[in-house]
Design an enzyme around this catalytic site. Structure first.
Site, mmCIF file in Angstrom:
data_model
loop_
_atom_site.group_PDB
_atom_site.id
_atom_site.type_symbol
_atom_site.label_atom_id
_atom_site.label_comp_id
_atom_site.label_asym_id
_atom_site.label_seq_id
_atom_site.Cartn_x
_atom_site.Cartn_y
_atom_site.Cartn_z
ATOM 1 N N GLU A 8 28.887 43.439 33.620
ATOM 2 C CA GLU A 8 30.305 43.176 33.425
ATOM 3 C C GLU A 8 30.740 43.835 32.121
ATOM 4 O OE1 GLU A 8 33.487 39.493 33.676
ATOM 5 O OE2 GLU A 8 31.396 39.060 33.235
ATOM 6 N N CYS A 20 37.386 36.259 32.383
ATOM 7 C CA CYS A 20 36.290 36.118 33.349
ATOM 8 C C CYS A 20 36.672 36.556 34.753
ATOM 9 C CB CYS A 20 35.782 34.678 33.358
ATOM 10 S SG CYS A 20 36.965 33.473 34.003
#
Length: 261
Positions: A128, A28
């Site tokens: 992302e 992340c």
């Protein structure tokens, strides 16, 4: 990640490569975009040299630097976003989509990939990628770099690489993210500090770790009470009868003045 022109080249490109390509970019806090103040051109060759030196192979191999993605679907998504960046004007400085890994030909491998000339309008920036891909962006000043960072809907963390204390302090105070690194590429704090994402990188009302984490697992109890003067006098009388001690002058129990009675 924001990279100032005065940052040490060797330290910076190694930190950027490790943060972008380590764990195949599948974490992340992986660095998926880097903003180069003053332009990317002078950083291109040093970053290419480091990226090309990374070994792509199975994660359990001792020589592994970059392992596979977690599934064929993840690989396909990564490759789609790389192509979207190219189609939307980015330059693919290093293309890892066709990497061959001997002995693991059916693996979900994508090698280190570098996209240059990326803008905030590119899909490879807005989405992302969650793969070993770094989107390189240009900024004319630290203020412009901050506008790019603060304009993103997410705010988990961001780092600056610089030798200037003034630039670092400005970044610390003006960047709108929860975790800030200064010459640290992935600024995930130790457990005694909160994992503090902002904006789209945060859900709920408390952060993880640190004081907020303790508060999450704490069940408070609040007690509100009131005693009439007669109750206090009765308590004093009972205490005198039971112990034979006398009440302090004025009929007050010793210590009551310290608790506001």
């Amino acid at each position: 990640m924001v990279i100032m022109p005065d940052a040490d080249v060797d330290t910076t490109v190694k930190a950027l490569a490790g943060a972008a390509f380590g764990a195949a970019g599948q974490r992340c806090m992986a660095i998926s975009a880097a903003v180069f103040v003053g332009g990317f051109e002078r950083w291109k060759q040093p970053l290419l040299d480091v990226a090309r030196g990374l070994k792509v192979t199975a994660g359990f191999e001792p020589s592994c630097d970059v392992g596979p993605l977690i599934s064929p679907e993840s690989k396909a998504r990564c490759e789609r976003l790389i192509q979207a960046g190219i189609d939307q004007g980015a330059t693919c400085v290093l293309d890892g989509r066709h990497v061959k890994v001997p002995g693991y030909e059916r693996g979900n491998f994508v090698g280190p990939t570098i996209l240059a000339g990326v803008t905030t309008a590119n899909e490879c920036y807005k989405e992302e990628i969650f793969g070993p891909v770094i989107s390189c962006m240009d900024a004319g000043s630290l203020d412009e770099a901050l506008q790019i960072v603060n304009g993103n809907e997410h705010g988990n963390g961001c780092a600056i690489f610089t030798r200037s204390g003034a630039a670092a302090r400005k970044f610390e105070h003006e960047v709108e993210v929860g975790m800030v690194g200064v010459n640290v590429p992935i600024p995930v704090p130790l457990p005694m500090f909160s994992f503090t994402g902002w904006r789209g990188s945060f859900a709920g009302d408390l952060h993880m770790y640190g004081r907020a984490g303790v508060q999450f697992y704490t069940q408070p109890k609040t007690i509100t009470s009131k005693w009439a003067p007669d109750d206090v006098a009765m308590c004093a009388s009972s205490s005198k009868s039971a112990t034979g001690s006398s009440v302090a002058s004025g009929g007050r129990i010793p210590g009551l003045d310290r608790v506001g009675a």
